[in-house]
Structures are given as structure tokens and as C-alpha cells.
Design a protein around this motif. Structure first.
Motif, mmCIF file in Angstrom:
data_model
loop_
_atom_site.group_PDB
_atom_site.id
_atom_site.type_symbol
_atom_site.label_atom_id
_atom_site.label_comp_id
_atom_site.label_asym_id
_atom_site.label_seq_id
_atom_site.Cartn_x
_atom_site.Cartn_y
_atom_site.Cartn_z
ATOM 1 N N VAL A 1 7.442 6.184 -5.352
ATOM 2 C CA VAL A 1 7.819 6.336 -3.948
ATOM 3 C C VAL A 1 9.314 6.132 -3.782
ATOM 4 O O VAL A 1 9.989 6.858 -3.048
ATOM 5 C CB VAL A 1 7.021 5.343 -3.081
ATOM 6 C CG1 VAL A 1 7.572 5.303 -1.683
ATOM 7 C CG2 VAL A 1 5.567 5.738 -3.049
ATOM 8 N N TYR B 1 2.472 2.976 -7.804
ATOM 9 C CA TYR B 1 3.149 3.905 -6.887
ATOM 10 C C TYR B 1 4.551 3.487 -6.482
ATOM 11 O O TYR B 1 5.308 4.305 -5.963
ATOM 12 C CB TYR B 1 2.311 4.060 -5.618
ATOM 13 C CG TYR B 1 1.005 4.730 -5.880
ATOM 14 C CD1 TYR B 1 -0.161 3.977 -6.084
ATOM 15 C CD2 TYR B 1 0.916 6.119 -5.956
ATOM 16 C CE1 TYR B 1 -1.356 4.603 -6.347
ATOM 17 C CE2 TYR B 1 -0.274 6.743 -6.224
ATOM 18 C CZ TYR B 1 -1.427 5.986 -6.418
ATOM 19 O OH TYR B 1 -2.604 6.619 -6.674
ATOM 20 N N TYR C 1 11.169 9.101 -5.095
ATOM 21 C CA TYR C 1 10.886 10.227 -4.217
ATOM 22 C C TYR C 1 11.776 10.162 -2.978
ATOM 23 O O TYR C 1 12.388 11.146 -2.569
ATOM 24 C CB TYR C 1 9.405 10.190 -3.837
ATOM 25 C CG TYR C 1 9.037 11.193 -2.807
ATOM 26 C CD1 TYR C 1 8.874 10.818 -1.466
ATOM 27 C CD2 TYR C 1 8.863 12.536 -3.144
ATOM 28 C CE1 TYR C 1 8.531 11.753 -0.519
ATOM 29 C CE2 TYR C 1 8.534 13.465 -2.193
ATOM 30 C CZ TYR C 1 8.361 13.069 -0.873
ATOM 31 O OH TYR C 1 8.046 14.008 0.074
ATOM 32 N N ASN C 2 11.855 8.937 -2.386
ATOM 33 C CA ASN C 2 12.671 8.794 -1.172
ATOM 34 C C ASN C 2 14.137 9.090 -1.456
ATOM 35 O O ASN C 2 14.830 9.736 -0.670
ATOM 36 C CB ASN C 2 12.531 7.393 -0.588
ATOM 37 C CG ASN C 2 11.228 7.227 0.154
ATOM 38 O OD1 ASN C 2 10.686 8.205 0.673
ATOM 39 N ND2 ASN C 2 10.703 6.025 0.196
ATOM 40 N N LEU D 1 6.430 12.025 3.932
ATOM 41 C CA LEU D 1 7.194 10.781 3.854
ATOM 42 C C LEU D 1 6.349 9.755 3.136
ATOM 43 O O LEU D 1 5.237 9.445 3.555
ATOM 44 C CB LEU D 1 7.541 10.311 5.262
ATOM 45 C CG LEU D 1 8.291 8.978 5.388
ATOM 46 C CD1 LEU D 1 9.647 9.061 4.711
ATOM 47 C CD2 LEU D 1 8.454 8.615 6.833
ATOM 48 N N TYR D 2 6.865 9.206 2.040
ATOM 49 C CA TYR D 2 6.145 8.193 1.292
ATOM 50 C C TYR D 2 6.727 6.838 1.613
ATOM 51 O O TYR D 2 7.940 6.640 1.527
ATOM 52 C CB TYR D 2 6.260 8.441 -0.216
ATOM 53 C CG TYR D 2 5.388 9.544 -0.702
ATOM 54 C CD1 TYR D 2 5.853 10.867 -0.703
ATOM 55 C CD2 TYR D 2 4.104 9.316 -1.171
ATOM 56 C CE1 TYR D 2 5.052 11.891 -1.147
ATOM 57 C CE2 TYR D 2 3.299 10.337 -1.625
ATOM 58 C CZ TYR D 2 3.776 11.640 -1.614
ATOM 59 O OH TYR D 2 2.965 12.648 -2.042
ATOM 60 N N LEU D 3 5.908 5.844 1.945
ATOM 61 C CA LEU D 3 6.381 4.488 2.183
ATOM 62 C C LEU D 3 5.442 3.495 1.512
ATOM 63 O O LEU D 3 4.237 3.731 1.468
ATOM 64 C CB LEU D 3 6.409 4.169 3.688
ATOM 65 C CG LEU D 3 7.462 4.880 4.519
ATOM 66 C CD1 LEU D 3 7.275 4.546 5.984
ATOM 67 C CD2 LEU D 3 8.857 4.444 4.087
ATOM 68 N N MET D 4 5.982 2.390 1.012
ATOM 69 C CA MET D 4 5.167 1.272 0.514
ATOM 70 C C MET D 4 5.082 0.263 1.651
ATOM 71 O O MET D 4 6.071 -0.383 1.986
ATOM 72 C CB MET D 4 5.817 0.605 -0.700
ATOM 73 C CG MET D 4 6.019 1.513 -1.894
ATOM 74 S SD MET D 4 4.487 2.050 -2.643
ATOM 75 C CE MET D 4 3.961 0.557 -3.416
ATOM 76 N N LEU E 1 0.849 -1.185 0.000
ATOM 77 C CA LEU E 1 0.000 0.000 0.000
ATOM 78 C C LEU E 1 0.884 1.234 0.000
ATOM 79 O O LEU E 1 1.771 1.338 0.847
ATOM 80 C CB LEU E 1 -0.872 0.049 1.254
ATOM 81 C CG LEU E 1 -2.246 -0.561 1.182
ATOM 82 C CD1 LEU E 1 -2.932 -0.424 2.532
ATOM 83 C CD2 LEU E 1 -3.093 0.144 0.129
ATOM 84 N N PRO E 2 0.685 2.173 -0.905
ATOM 85 C CA PRO E 2 1.436 3.427 -0.831
ATOM 86 C C PRO E 2 0.817 4.324 0.231
ATOM 87 O O PRO E 2 -0.397 4.570 0.221
ATOM 88 C CB PRO E 2 1.291 4.023 -2.229
ATOM 89 C CG PRO E 2 0.055 3.426 -2.785
ATOM 90 C CD PRO E 2 -0.171 2.130 -2.095
#
Lengths: 306, 562
Positions: free
Chosen positions: B26, B22, B29-30, A43-46, A20-21
């Protein structure tokens, strides 16, 4: 036209590889207390669907500690990691539910727009809602919560025989495979838990929980096989039985009543997908459970009835 | 199982929507966030550096500003003035410095010289001290030596005096002994003279006596001699005389009492022993006969010459093998010597028949043994040696290496010189003093026996070429050879003997006949046959000359007489 047979292993593998993003944003009042010239970027995390939030707290706290001058571990400071809590659209998120379950439950029911991705979660470092949440614990608490859930599932399935016979290192392996995202390591042990006992071709009772928004979860004793009529019971049967039983029980209690026990009024979501209602429950329990061996079913009111 | 299909398809849809869209974004981006934060850090560092540099710059500017207040020309003049002064000072200082360094150099040189001198002085000092100690040591050692030498000198002096005294004493003693010696010498010469005179007189008397005896005997002989024998006697006397020409007047007295008769017939025949007979011998008295053979015993027979009777007296045992030769001693000791094939000679006493001596030492059969004297025995053996035995010490006193089997030997004189006859056709004459042959005489065939006459002038040798040879001992040459057509020498040990008066020679042949030759003429005198059947091994003359004893291989012994 012949339908190619789909291996159960492929399904479990697909389940394992779910991501899930998520976008984490610092709350406004905490942003003002930031020590640097610019505000922190989101902050983006999968995140894997079947783990819990406390598993990734480490990463989040590291990221945000860059922006604050004071020691975030100091309990006297107003802004500190002890006060860390997540919020989605003003709902504080409970940490003992799997992330996927939380996502399905809240996004499917709250907004009407189809896409909610990336899932935006607001990180708070202050003003912990004492009344609604327990503070985020350390990693051992999560592990013991997981093991407890697992033992409960095995108790329902096999009277707890298999989990009791397993050694401690197998339990450890389950948890560590879960943390380190090791499919093989996990399913090596988990397969033992999917075995049958007492000469039955099915589990004694199916471990499942039904989540409905703003209501406590429903858990009932349900056998996957109808001995009288000699047939396998389906998801529809399970839901129908549970809702009926719930409505019956709530005749005595007051709040949080389930008004609608019609299954077809709800959307049934497990792992983010809506399985057909004629799926045998036994199969679902074996291959479609979460790593804690429970079927976490979200029921979302079907507003758009077409 | 369409539900499975549906589920699977839905999962794939979900994954596509949630994950795939995504994931990449992501990640990138990181990464951008990380780069951004590192850049930020670097930027802040650089800003800090810039600030610091700006600060320095401003400081420097501030410093340079303060200099621009005075007018320029005055400043320059003052600066020049200061500069000149500074230059002068520098010059003077440099000059002073130069002087100083020069002084320093000279002073250091002086110091070095002084150091060197000091060092040399020290060295000299050391060497002198060393010499001093060495000289002192030498002095001490010299003094020690001197003391020692003085002491030695004293002791030597003392010894010298003592020796001097001893010497004077010795001189006196010597004078005395010289005197006694002179006296004794004079006495000894006197005694010797007396003795010589006495000897001379004895000899003269003895000669006289002999002459008288001869005269008497000649008279007797002239009276009762027969014609033929007179002839013979005269002829043999001639040759005899010629033989005895120079000086050996050693005629045994018994020669006159010997009346040698050539036997004509067998008087007594008897069997003696159990096997072959190899040796027969008369006792010097004439009354005993000894015979020996393969029965390993020596039989002693008593011969009564009046009634011609022979009877066995006793038997001497002790040999371990065949008896090869017998000899009686001729000095009245009554010993009999027998030698046998068991490599030993044995001596018995006749009176007590006791074995007196066993002489071992030869390495092979002993063929012959003779008494040289009553205490000295000579033996010859197949081991090619001759041994002389002393009966008093019971030892072999000499061993003579002849080089060939010795078949017979005779004693030449009492000191031990021998004559031996050997298988290698030689007769060897041995010297009494050393171990080598005095002379060797070569014959044509192996020598089987030797017989010597009483005067030790003639030697009769029997050899395998069927002849007897008479050898004259002064010149060591063969003077006569005797043979007969029937006379065959059958073995290596056939014995031939001279008669006691040396007129006849007798030997036994292989066919059993006894041959008698006349020594002087060389012709056969008589043949005595028909009595023996086999080889005659040995013959012996009676010491008085009247009988001949012969023994044959087949146990028979016969005495021949008139």
C-alpha cells in the motif's frame, strides 16, 4: 514443558498496532462525472481497526476532489462531499461503529471465501441513502460520540465515578491519542478507567455489545463475578446469558428475532480473533476492550460445522 | 492461562495476515500514485508549451509564404536601386552632421571665452569695491584721530599756561625764603660763637678750681698720713700716675675722703637668711647692707658703724628662686636690683620696698646684673646672652650674643658699653653702638667675677685657676696676677672686689678665709681666717673703705674692720 508467561501489555500493544488494508473505489455513476481524461485510481489505505470512518474522510475527500472540476463543497452540486457515503457489497456502512467491528461483522458473515483483503469499499458522492444513514458529521461529533460511549462504559463499571473525577484535559488526551495513534498517551489515562472501586476486585458490570448481522446490537447487565458460586464468569457464560435474556425479551416484540440462542452455533469474533470461550470476562473487559472501553463482540453464524 | 496464549497467538496471526502482507504494497502504491499525478501535471504543462510553440511556428510559416509571389530578378534590381539611394542619402546626412558638429564646437568655445572674461571682470569689480570700503574706513578713522588729537592739544595748552603761572609764583616765594634763610644763618653763627666763648671760659674756671682743690687736699694729706701708707701711696701714686698719663682727669672727688683700712678682725657676725648666701652688697651710702641667697629673699640690714650693730630692716620678696647677685644704683634713685635663678631680674624701690620692675626675657639663670644708669640695666645669664634693659620703657633694648655663659659683667660707661667675663675664659668688651665685641681677652681659666675701679681704668678679674688678674683697660692687657697658696676659687660665681681707692683687692677662698692683696706690690696683705667655715661666695667693701663684708655658703655674714 513450561509455558512462558505472556504480559498483558504485549497483548494490548498488539491490539493497538492493528491495521486493515482497505481499497476505496469510486462508484460507477460518479466516475462518469469525473472531469479528467482518466478515471481515478483506487485509493489504498492501512486503517487502524479501532478508529471510526469519519476520522479518515478528510483524506478521501482530498483525493477525489482532484478529479472533479466543480467545487465539491458546494451543496447545490449533486456531487459533493456532503453526500459522501461508504458502501460494502451494497450495504451502507454506519459511521459510528469502529472500522474493525464493521469489517468483522460483514466480511465474516457475507462471503465464504477465506480472504477478503484488501477490504474493498465503494465511495459514493451522490444519492445519499437518507433512510438508512445519518450524514457523515464533522470531527467534533465523532469526539462527543466517543466520549458518550466511554461514559456509558464507566457508568456500568464504576457507576461513573472515575470518569467523573477525571479532568477535561484527560478526556482530550484520550481522544487525541486515539487520533494520533499514541499508545502510551492513551493507556496512561485508560489505566485509571480499568481500576476497581467499592472494594471489589472486578467491575460492577461489564460493558459489552453483541453484534449479529441484520439485527440491532445486544447489551445486557452482566457482572463478571459470581458471588454465590464464588467463581469468575467466562465469555461463554456471558454469551449464554445474553442470548437467553434476549430470546426471553423478544417474546414480546415482533421483528428481528434471534432464533438461535445456542452459543456454539456462532463464531465469536472480537478484534478479528476468536478468543477461547473460557476466557474470564473480567480480563477481557480490562485488556481486550476497544478504546471506548466496550467489548464489541461479533457473532457470526457458523455455517460450516465440522 | 492457555486462553491468554491462544488469544495472543491468534492476534499475531491476524496481524500477519491483515497488516504485514499489505503494508508495504500500500505504501509503495501510494507513492507511485503521487509520482504519477506530478508527472501528469508536468506532462500537461509541456503539452501546453508544445502547443504554443507549434502555434508560433505555424504563424512564422504563414509569414514566410507571402513573400514568394514576385519574379526574382526584378525584385533584385528594385532592391539594389533602393539600396543605392539609401546609401547616398546616408552620406549626405553624415556630411551635414559633420558640419553641424564643427559649428557647435566653435560656438561653445566662444561661449566659454565670453564666460571667462565675464568672471574676471566680476572678480576685479569685487576687489575694487573692497578696496573702496577699506579706504573709506581709514579715512573715517583718520578724521576721528585728528579730532581727538586736537582736543588733547587744547587741554595741554591750557595746563601749560596754568603751570606757567604757578611757576612764576613759586619763583617769587623762593626768592623771599632765600633772603630769610640768609638772615637766620647770620644770627645763628653769631649765637654759636657766643656759646663757644662761654664754654671756653667755664672750662678754664673749672680747671682752675680743680687745681686749687687738689692743692688743698695734698696739703691735708701730707699732714696726717702714716708712714707705711704714704710709702704705698707714693708707690701706687707712681703707678697710678703712669696709668693715668694721658688725659683722663676723671678722678671722683670722693677719693680723698676714702680712707681704706685693711681690716684685721671680725667686728660683727650674724646669720642672715635661711639657706646659703650668694650675694652681699653695700648701699652707696654705707649704712645698708643687702644680702641674698637660696631663700629667695633679699634681706636689707642696717649697719651702724659707730656701735657696730647690724639689724634687719626689711626683706624684699618676689624672687622665685635663689638670688645670685645684688646691685644698688649709684644715682641716688634708691633702687635695688636683684637677679635670680628664675631667669629674671627685679628692681625694688628702697624707700617703699615695692617691687618696681620685673625684667624677664632670659632663657636661663641670670648670674649678674648691674645698673648702667638709673634707667639702664645690664644683665648676663647662663643662656649665653647679655641683655640691656630700659626701665622707662620696661623693655629689653639690646641683646648681645656672647656665645658662652656670662658669670659677671661691669658697665664701662653710661652709654651702655659693657665688659663681661665668661665661662669660656674670655673677657669680652662690648661696644655701645653695635652688637659685636670690640675686643676679647683670653685668660687661662673661666672668669668668675669682674670688678672695675671708679675711674674705669683697671679691671680685676677672678678666674678659676685660683688667681686674680688685674687688667689695664686702655691697652687691654693683664698687668698683674695675684694668688696665694691657700686661695682656691671654689665655684663659678666667687666674687673678688677692688677697694674703693683701688689700692687693695679682696676675695674669699674656698676654706673660709678672706684674702687681701696689695694691688701695687702684688703681695698678699692680710689673710682673715678662722671665722668663716665654708666657701665664701661674695665680698664687698664699704664705700668709705673701712669695712669689708663677706658672706659664706653657710648663712653667715661677717663684717670685718679695725
Amino acid at each position: 514443558m513450561s509455558i512462558p508467561q505472556i504480559d498483558d501489555k504485549e497483548i494490548t500493544r498488539e491490539l493497538w498496532q492493528s491495521r486493515l488494508p482497505v481499497r476505496f473505489i469510486l462508484s460507477d455513476e460518479d466516475t462518469t462525472k469525473v472531469n479528467r481524461s482518466e478515471s481515478p485510481e483506487p485509493l489504498y489505505l492501512m486503517l487502524t481497526r479501532h478508529i471510526y470512518f469519519p476520522c479518515i474522510v478528510e483524506k478521501i475527500s482530498r483525493y477525489y476532489s482532484n478529479y472533479f472540476k466543480g467545487n465539491l463543497n458546494d451543496p447545490t452540486n449533486n456531487i459533493n462531499l456532503n453526500n459522501l457515503w461508504f458502501e460494502y457489497e451494497s450495504i451502507p456502512l454506519k459511521w459510528h461503529y469502529p472500522i474493525g467491528v464493521l469489517y468483522d461483522l460483514y466480511t465474516s458473515s457475507l462471503s465464504t471465501s477465506s480472504s477478503h483483503l484488501p477490504w474493498q469499499i465503494i465511495v459514493h458522492l451522490s444519492k445519499f441513502p437518507e433512510s438508512e444513514l445519518i450524514r457523515f458529521p464533522d470531527i467534533e461529533c465523532i469526539e462527543s460520540h466517543y466520549m458518550t460511549t466511554l461514559k456509558e462504559a464507566d457508568a456500568l463499571k464504576h457507576k461513573g465515578q472515575i470518569i467523573g473525577d477525571m479532568q477535561k484535559r484527560d478526556h482530550k488526551q484520550l481522544w487525541n491519542s486515539l487520533l494520533q495513534d499514541k499508545y502510551e498517551g492513551f493507556w496512561n489515562i485508560n489505566m485509571k478507567l480499568m481500576a476497581y472501586t467499592e472494594n471489589l476486585k472486578y467491575f460492577r458490570y461489564i460493558p459489552f455489545r453483541i453484534y449479529i448481522l441484520d439485527k440491532p446490537f445486544i447489551q445486557k447487565l452482566f457482572s463478571p463475578y459470581d458471588v454465590e458460586h464464588n467463581k469468575w464468569l467466562t465469555l461463554f457464560d456471558l454469551l449464554q446469558y445474553s442470548l437467553d435474556h434476549e430470546v426471553k425479551c423478544e417474546k414480546s416484540s415482533n421483528e428481528k428475532k434471534i432464533t438461535n440462542n445456542n452459543v456454539e452455533d456462532y463464531r465469536v469474533i472480537i478484534h478479528g480473533v476468536e478468543p477461547p470461550l473460557n476466557t474470564p470476562v473480567q480480563w477481557l473487559s480490562e485488556y481486550f476492550s476497544h478504546p471506548d472501553n466496550f467489548l464489541h463482540i461479533c457473532l457470526v453464524e457458523n455455517h460450516t460445522r465440522r | 492461562m492457555e486462553w491468554k496464549q491462544k488469544i495472543y497467538r491468534q492476534l499475531q496471526e491476524r496481524n500477519k495476515q491483515e497488516r504485514d502482507v499489505y503494508a508495504e504494497i500500500v505504501k509503495h502504491y501510494n507513492r507511485l500514485i503521487e509520482n504519477y499525478s506530478t508527472l501528469l501535471i508536468r506532462c500537461t504543462d509541456q503539452e501546453r508549451d508544445i502547443l504554443a510553440l507549434r502555434q508560433e511556428n505555424s504563424d512564422l510559416q504563414k509569414n514566410s509564404v507571402s513573400l514568394g509571389s514576385l519574379p526574382v530578378n526584378d525584385k533584385i534590381r528594385t532592391l539594389e536601386h533602393d539600396y543605392m539611394k539609401a546609401k547616398d542619402e546616408i552620406l549626405t546626412l553624415l556630411r551635414e552632421r559633420g558640419d553641424m558638429t564643427k559649428e557647435v564646437i566653435s560656438l561653445s568655445r566662444i561661449v566659454k571665452e565670453r564666460d571667462e572674461k565675464l568672471y574676471a571682470e566680476e572678480n576685479k569689480n569685487q576687489t575694487l569695491t573692497k578696496e573702496n570700503t577699506a579706504v573709506k574706513q581709514r579715512l573715517e578713522s583718520a578724521e576721528d584721530k585728528l579730532n581727538a588729537l586736537q582736543r588733547v592739544n587744547e587741554t595741554i595748552h591750557d595746563e601749560f599756561q596754568a603751570l606757567q603761572l604757578a611757576y612764576t609764583q613759586m619763583e617769587e616765594r623762593q626768592k623771599e625764603s632765600d633772603a630769610t634763610v640768609a638772615v637766620l644763618r647770620r644770627e645763628m653763627t653769631a649765637k654759636i660763637e657766643k656759646k663757644c666763648d662761654a664754654y671756653d671760659q667755664e672750662v678754664i674756671a673749672h680747671d682752675k678750681k680743680l687745681e686749687e682743690d687738689i692743692k688743698k687736699k695734698l696739703d691735708e694729706a701730707r699732714n696726717d698720713i702714716m708712714v707705711t701708707t704714704q710709702l704705698k701711696l707714693s708707690s701706687s701714686a707712681v703707678s697710678f700716675k703712669s696709668a693715668s698719663m694721658d688725659g683722663k682727669i676723671h678722678l671722683t672727688p670722693a677719693i680723698d675722703s676714702i680712707k681704706v683700712i685693711v681690716p684685721t678682725k671680725a667686728i660683727v657676725k650674724w646669720d642672715c637668711g635661711d639657706n646659703e648666701l650668694h650675694a652681699i652688697q653695700f648701699h652707696p651710702s654705707g649704712s645698708l647692707i643687702a644680702s641674698g641667697g637660696s631663700d629667695r629673699k633679699i634681706h636689707i640690714w642696717e649697719f651702724n658703724s659707730s656701735n657696730y650693730h647690724v639689724q634687719q630692716v626689711y626683706t624684699l620678696a618676689g624672687n622665685n628662686s635663689t638670688v645670685t647677685a645684688i646691685d644698688f644704683d649709684n644715682e641716688n634713685a634708691n633702687l635695688i636690683l636683684g637677679c635670680s635663678e628664675d631667669f629674671a631680674c627685679r628692681v625694688w624701690g628702697l624707700t617703699d620696698q615695692r617691687l618696681r620692675h620685673t625684667l624677664t626675657g632670659h632663657g636661663a639663670k641670670v648670674f649678674c646684673a648691674k645698673f648702667v644708669t638709673a634707667t639702664l640695666i645690664a644683665s648676663g645669664s647662663q643662656d649665653r646672652t647679655l641683655k640691656l634693659w630700659d626701665l622707662q620703657n620696661r623693655q629689653c633694648v639690646r641683646t648681645l650674643f656672647a656665645g658662652s655663659k656670662c658669670h659677671d659683667l661691669v658697665a664701662h660707661d653710661a652709654s651702655g658699653s659693657l665688659i663681661s667675663g665668661h665661662f669660656d675664659k674670655k673677657i669680652r668688651f662690648w661696644d655701645a653702638r653695635n652688637d659685636s665685641t670690640k675686643c676679647e681677652l683670653q685668660l687661662q681659666a673661666a672668669v668668675t667675677s669682674l670688678s672695675i675701679n671708679r675711674e674705669k681704668q683697671l679691671l680685676l678679674a677672678c678666674s678659676r685657676d685660683d688667681t686674680l688678674k688685674l687688667i689695664e683697660l686702655r691697652e687691654n692687657r693683664v698687668i698683674q696676677t695675684y694668688s696665694h697658696e691657700d686661695f682656691k676659687v671654689a665655684s663659678d660665681t666667687v666674687k673678688a672686689v677692688l677697694s674703693p681707692d683701688c689700692k687693695y683687692a679682696c676675695a674669699g677662698g674656698s676654706d673660709g678665709s678672706v684674702f687681701i692683696w696689695n694691688i701695687a706690690t702684688g703681695k698678699i696683705e692680710r689673710v682673715l681666717n678662722k671665722e668663716h667655715s665654708t666657701i665664701i661666695n661674695a665680698v664687698a667693701w664699704h664705700p668709705e673703705g673701712r669695712f669689708i663684708a663677706s658672706c659664706e655658703k653657710q648663712r653667715r655674714a661677717i663684717i670685718w674692720g679695725e
